[in-house]
Design a protein around this motif. Sequence first.
Motif, PDB file in Angstrom:
ATOM      1  N   LYS A 112       0.871  -1.170   0.000  1.00  0.00           N
ATOM      2  CA  LYS A 112       0.000   0.000   0.000  1.00  0.00           C
ATOM      3  C   LYS A 112       0.906   1.216   0.000  1.00  0.00           C
ATOM      4  N   GLY A 113       0.454   2.288  -0.638  1.00  0.00           N
ATOM      5  CA  GLY A 113       1.295   3.466  -0.786  1.00  0.00           C
ATOM      6  C   GLY A 113       0.753   4.690  -0.084  1.00  0.00           C
ATOM      7  N   THR A 120      -5.319   1.744  -1.072  1.00  0.00           N
ATOM      8  CA  THR A 120      -5.362   0.774  -2.159  1.00  0.00           C
ATOM      9  C   THR A 120      -4.252  -0.251  -2.021  1.00  0.00           C
ATOM     10  N   LEU A 121      -4.596  -1.520  -2.190  1.00  0.00           N
ATOM     11  CA  LEU A 121      -3.610  -2.589  -2.196  1.00  0.00           C
ATOM     12  C   LEU A 121      -3.164  -2.815  -3.637  1.00  0.00           C
ATOM     13  N   PHE A 122      -1.871  -2.691  -3.882  1.00  0.00           N
ATOM     14  CA  PHE A 122      -1.298  -2.925  -5.202  1.00  0.00           C
ATOM     15  C   PHE A 122      -0.619  -4.281  -5.194  1.00  0.00           C
ATOM     16  N   SER A 123      -0.975  -5.132  -6.154  1.00  0.00           N
ATOM     17  CA  SER A 123      -0.394  -6.466  -6.252  1.00  0.00           C
ATOM     18  C   SER A 123       0.439  -6.562  -7.520  1.00  0.00           C
ATOM     19  N   TYR A 124       1.575  -7.214  -7.401  1.00  0.00           N
ATOM     20  CA  TYR A 124       2.517  -7.358  -8.510  1.00  0.00           C
ATOM     21  C   TYR A 124       2.989  -8.797  -8.617  1.00  0.00           C
ATOM     22  N   LYS A 125       3.439  -9.156  -9.815  1.00  0.00           N
ATOM     23  CA  LYS A 125       4.020 -10.478 -10.067  1.00  0.00           C
ATOM     24  C   LYS A 125       5.250 -10.297 -10.933  1.00  0.00           C
ATOM     25  N   ASP A 126       6.079 -11.324 -10.991  1.00  0.00           N
ATOM     26  CA  ASP A 126       7.335 -11.187 -11.723  1.00  0.00           C
ATOM     27  C   ASP A 126       7.266 -11.661 -13.167  1.00  0.00           C
TER      28      ASP A 126
END
Length: 128
Positions: A112-113, A120-126
Amino acid sequence: MKKVIVYFTVVMGLVFLSSCGGDETPTTSGGTTGKLSKSEKEMLYDKVWYSASSAGGIEHEFLSDGTLRLSRGLDGRWTWLNNGDTMSCSDHTGGRFKYVFISIGANTMSFKGSTDNYKTLFSYKDTE
């Protein structure tokens, strides 16, 4: 003499109470608690992270030398705050913001920023 004893007792009581604080992890500015292990943090470094949102998002790279690369070319800097789960960042223009990491795994991470007050929860993948 009584005043000295009372004064000494009060001071020692305050010292005792201040040393009896809980062992819980302090709350970060983003409202989460907890620390990430060194091995969890190391999974974040030196790879490109792509937004998991169907709407897309800014690619992130957290290089182990402290460089934060947004969208493969806009270099800023990052540093961990208090060895916890909060990262202080600056972008290529010098703008400052923070990320509070919720999870970091081998292939996914989320945070979260501070830019939206940690809503807001930001989700990332590689992988793209």
